[in-house]
Design a protein around this motif. Structure first.
Motif, PDB file in Angstrom:
ATOM      1  N   LEU A 169       6.800   4.021  10.893  1.00  0.00           N
ATOM      2  CA  LEU A 169       5.360   4.100  10.667  1.00  0.00           C
ATOM      3  C   LEU A 169       4.592   4.135  11.983  1.00  0.00           C
ATOM      4  CD1 LEU A 169       5.163   1.546   7.725  1.00  0.00           C
ATOM      5  CD2 LEU A 169       4.469   3.961   7.576  1.00  0.00           C
ATOM      6  N   ARG A 174       4.325   8.943   7.612  1.00  0.00           N
ATOM      7  CA  ARG A 174       3.858   8.326   6.373  1.00  0.00           C
ATOM      8  C   ARG A 174       4.729   8.738   5.189  1.00  0.00           C
ATOM      9  NH1 ARG A 174       2.063   5.682   9.536  1.00  0.00           N
ATOM     10  NH2 ARG A 174      -0.015   4.812   9.814  1.00  0.00           N
ATOM     11  N   ALA A 202       1.210  -0.561   4.985  1.00  0.00           N
ATOM     12  CA  ALA A 202       0.628   0.586   5.704  1.00  0.00           C
ATOM     13  C   ALA A 202      -0.173   1.506   4.789  1.00  0.00           C
ATOM     14  CB  ALA A 202       1.746   1.376   6.381  1.00  0.00           C
TER      15      ALA A 202
END
Length: 346
Positions: A169, A174, A202
Motif C-alpha cells: 500500500l 490499491r 487503507a
C-alpha cells in the motif's frame, strides 16, 4: 562410564547427564566429558540405556511434504539441534492426507519415540490430536489452531500479512491480490485476517484468491487472473508453493516484474534471491522457530516446567527488486518501464 568420569575429572552423574543430552550441564564440563569419551572411544549402549530410562532418545517429525522448502529447512535445523542433545529424529510425511498422517504417526508411536513434532496436514489436526493423546510430548508447528492442546510455535501470521500489505500500500498499490492455498488452514486464515485488516484501514478492497494446494493449481488459477480484465497491480503470495505457481503463471502470460506487477512472497528462500529481479519477501525466522520448537520438546521430555507455552515469532520484510511504486497516474503499468523483467535465474 566410570573411566570417562575419571578422565574428565567429573562426577559419574555429570557423565550420565551429558550422554543423555541434558542441556543444564555447564559447557566446559560437557566439553571435558565429550573429549574423554572420544579419547576412550566410549560407545554408549543405547538399547540398555533406553530400557533403564524408558527413553529411546528419538523424536518423531510429522510434516506434510519434504519437498516444501520451508519444511525441509525446518527439519534440517531440528535434526541438528536434536543431534547436539544426543537425539535422533525419525521423519514421516503425510502428503496432506489425514488418514496417511494417522497411519504414519502411529508408526512413530510404535517405535516408542520420546516425543513428536507435528506440522498437521490439511483437515487432519483433530485426528492426529486424538491419536497422540495427552501424555506423549508434542509440539505443533506452523499450522497452529485457534486453541492448541499442545505447546505450539509459529510466525505471527496476522502481523506478517498486515505488514506485507502495508508495504505494498505504501508503494501506491490499491488493487492488491492475496493468493492463498486453502482457508481451511488456520495459518492461512490468520494471513487473510492480517491482509484484510491492512486493506480495510487503507480504504481499499481486499481481494483474496484461493488458488489450490499445489504449484500447478496455483499456476492455472493465477494465469487466469493475469489474463483477465481485473489484473491486480500487486500480488502477495501466501506461501512458497503459491509463489512458485505465480512465477510460472507470470512466465506463461508474459507479465513483467515489477513494471506490470509487483510481487511479494510470504516465506523467503535462497532461490528467491537468485531470481532476476530478486523477489521481495516476508521472511519467517526459521532458526528461531526451530530453536523454540526444540526447547518446548526438550522441556516436555525432561518433565521440566514449560516457559512460554505458545510462541509467535515476528517476520521480517526483505525488500528486493520485484516490488516497485505504482506509476504516478494511478493507471496500471503499461509494461514499457525498462526495469520490468520476466523472472529468471541469474
Amino acid at each position: 562410564m566410570n573411566d570417562v568420569a575419571r578422565l574428565a575429572r567429573v562426577a559419574l552423574g555429570t557423565v550420565s547427564k551429558v550422554l543423555n543430552g541434558d542441556v543444564t550441564v555447564k559447557p566446559e564440563l560437557r566439553a571435558r566429558v565429550l573429549e574423554a569419551a572420544e579419547t576412550l572411544r566410549y560407545q554408549r549402549n543405547r538399547i540398555a540405556a533406553s530400557l533403564r530410562s524408558r527413553h529411546t532418545q528419538t523424536v518423531g517429525i510429522v510434516i506434510p511434504d519434504i519437498l516444501n522448502t520451508f519444511y525441509a529447512e525446518f527439519v534440517e535445523k531440528i535434526e541438528n539441534l536434536a543431534a547436539e542433545a544426543g537425539y535422533t529424529v525419525l521423519i514421516v510425511t503425510t502428503g496432506e492426507d489425514s488418514q496417511q498422517a494417522k497411519t504414519r504417526a502411529d508408526t512413530l508411536i510404535q517405535r516408542q519415540v520420546d516425543g513428536m513434532i507435528v506440522i498437521p496436514p490439511l483437515d487432519g489436526s483433530d485426528m492426529l490430536m486424538d491419536l497422540l493423546g495427552p501424555d506423549l510430548p508434542c509440539v505443533i508447528v506452523d499450522r497452529i489452531a485457534a486453541e492448541n492442546p499442545y505447546p505450539s510455535v509459529a510466525v505471527d501470521n496476522i502481523d506478517a500479512a498486515y505488514q506485507g500489505a502495508r508495504y505494498l500500500l505504501s508503494l501506491g498499490h490499491r488493487h492488491i491480490t492475496l493468493a492463498v492455498n486453502s482457508p481451511n488452514l488456520w495459518n492461512t486464515r490468520e494471513r487473510i485476517i492480517g491482509f484484510e485488516q491492512a486493506m480495510r484501514e487503507a480504504g481499499a478492497k481486499a481481494d483474496v484468491r484461493i488458488v489450490g494446494m499445489t504449484v500447478e493449481d496455483a499456476r492455472i488459477s493465477l494465469s487466469a487472473l493475469f489474463r483477465g480484465d481485473e489484473r491486480p497491480t500487486a500480488l502477495f503470495t501466501a506461501n512458497n508453493l503459491v509463489t512458485l505457481g505465480a512465477i510460472h503463471a507470470q512466465h506463461d502470460c508474459g507479465i513483467e516484474i515489477p513494471a506490470e506487477l509487483s510481487l511479494l512472497a510470504f516465506d523467503d528462500f535462497e532461490w528467491l534471491r537468485l531470481l532476476r529481479p530478486a523477489v521481495s519477501a516476508m521472511q519467517q525466522p526459521i532458526d528461531q522457530i526451530a530453536v523454540e520448537t526444540w526447547r518446548l520438546m526438550f522441556q516436555q521430555i525432561g518433565k521440566q516446567p514449560i516457559s512460554l507455552r505458545h510462541v509467535r515469532s515476528g517476520a521480517q520484510l526483505m525488500i528486493r527488486q520485484s516490488t516497485a511504486a505504482l506509476v504516478a497516474s494511478g493507471k496500471k503499468p503499461s509494461g514499457k518501464n525498462p526495469i520490468g523483467k520476466k523472472l529468471g535465474v541469474m
